[in-house]
Design a protein around this motif. Sequence first.
Motif, PDB file in Angstrom:
ATOM      1  N   ARG A 293     -10.439 -24.741 -15.333  1.00 35.93           N
ATOM      2  CA  ARG A 293     -10.418 -24.242 -16.717  1.00 35.93           C
ATOM      3  C   ARG A 293      -9.858 -22.819 -16.740  1.00 35.93           C
ATOM      4  O   ARG A 293      -9.007 -22.477 -17.557  1.00 35.93           O
TER       5      ARG A 293
ATOM      6  N   LYS B  75     -18.739 -29.115 -11.028  1.00 35.43           N
ATOM      7  CA  LYS B  75     -18.702 -27.931 -11.908  1.00 35.43           C
ATOM      8  C   LYS B  75     -17.785 -26.836 -11.310  1.00 35.43           C
ATOM      9  O   LYS B  75     -17.026 -26.188 -12.034  1.00 35.43           O
TER      10      LYS B  75
ATOM     11  N   ASP C 100     -14.746 -25.565 -13.521  1.00 31.44           N
ATOM     12  CA  ASP C 100     -14.716 -24.173 -13.994  1.00 31.44           C
ATOM     13  C   ASP C 100     -13.487 -23.437 -13.461  1.00 31.44           C
ATOM     14  O   ASP C 100     -12.877 -22.631 -14.164  1.00 31.44           O
TER      15      ASP C 100
ATOM     16  N   PRO D  24     -15.748 -17.536 -11.816  1.00 26.62           N
ATOM     17  CA  PRO D  24     -16.419 -18.784 -12.215  1.00 26.62           C
ATOM     18  C   PRO D  24     -17.339 -19.342 -11.127  1.00 26.62           C
ATOM     19  O   PRO D  24     -18.098 -20.273 -11.398  1.00 26.62           O
TER      20      PRO D  24
END
Length: 360
Positions: free
Chosen positions: A24, A17, A21, A221
């Motif tokens: 992204r 993750k 993140d 993030p």
Amino acid sequence: MKVSPHIPRIIQDNIPKLRADLLRRYDESGRTLPWRVRPEDRKRGVVADPYAVWLSEIMLQQTTVPHGTPYWEKFLARWPAVADLARADRDDVLAMWAGLGYYARARNLHKCAQIIRDDYDGSFPKTEKELLKLPGVGPYTAATMAAICFNQPTNIVDGNVERVISRLYAEDAPLPKSKSLLRDLAAPIADSDRPGDYGQALMDLGSTVCTPTSPKCEICPWSFVCRAFKDGNPEYYPQKIKKVRPVKYGAVFALICDGNILMQKRPDKGLLGGMLELPSSPWEQTMPEAPLSFAPDRKNWEKCQGQVKHVFTHFELRLDVYRAETKAQNIEGIWAELDNLLAYAVPTLTKKAITLAMSA
Ligand code: SF4
């Protein structure tokens, strides 16, 4: 035996993750830099130019992006390929570098271009290990080039990344001693599918979100696992061992003749190697008692008001500046045209001394 650092469970469990993140965010809003290939461009088949990336990485060591970018543009315009730089006169390279500081970088840049031309058929090697053998290429630059240019899975850690990682783990061991620990803490999270984008995303996070003061944790993030954020004290990290810089003193002599100023070249190796300076006394812990005994000639030397102060990595320098005029250029040295100083390899320190002398 090296002990692996402890990676907290919450980070171990969230590594996919954390990568996703961060990437992204980079895909949506990462910085656009002239030497950078954005993910959308990469999809269209654009590839990074190792020469352009290498130039940017060497220039941006100890230099900010806004200050370094015009130099990068000038270098590429004058020497568009590594072979052009290899062929260049070293004094021209030093003159173009003037103002960027840390002049060993410019000397190594030129040497490295010649090695790429002579030993590597004009192409940069692709692995971190081979890149590390090049002059001026340290672990950070080798990891960055291998990842960005050749998609090699590396662990890119610069000063920005050190700050993010020290906060993420609330690691308070002080820099610079903790460098290798912070690298080890960064390694498990590094993404091996998109290593170049991941490294650039993390450096972007450090320079735009996890800033030295007032970090923007609310848009970060990684805040959901960040220990420093949870503890409410991100600015406490990273801890640093405070440097006490000794002060050195000296005197320099600005001898002017018909719009020209007398300069001399510093020894090739060492501080400001190969750059131009005004004739100078030695730089010592106290100001020389008879500074004019170091002057290049007996003239009517006039001491300028004020002092030049300059900070090097290991010491601070304070210079008295003396000025005199002469009618004949009969002293050996380099008589540089004052109106055309950009054509010479004049470092910032010398420019400051000339400015003070000319304002007298
Ligand atoms: S949450 Fe804040 S301190 Fe932690 S990594 Fe993000 S910006 Fe830095």
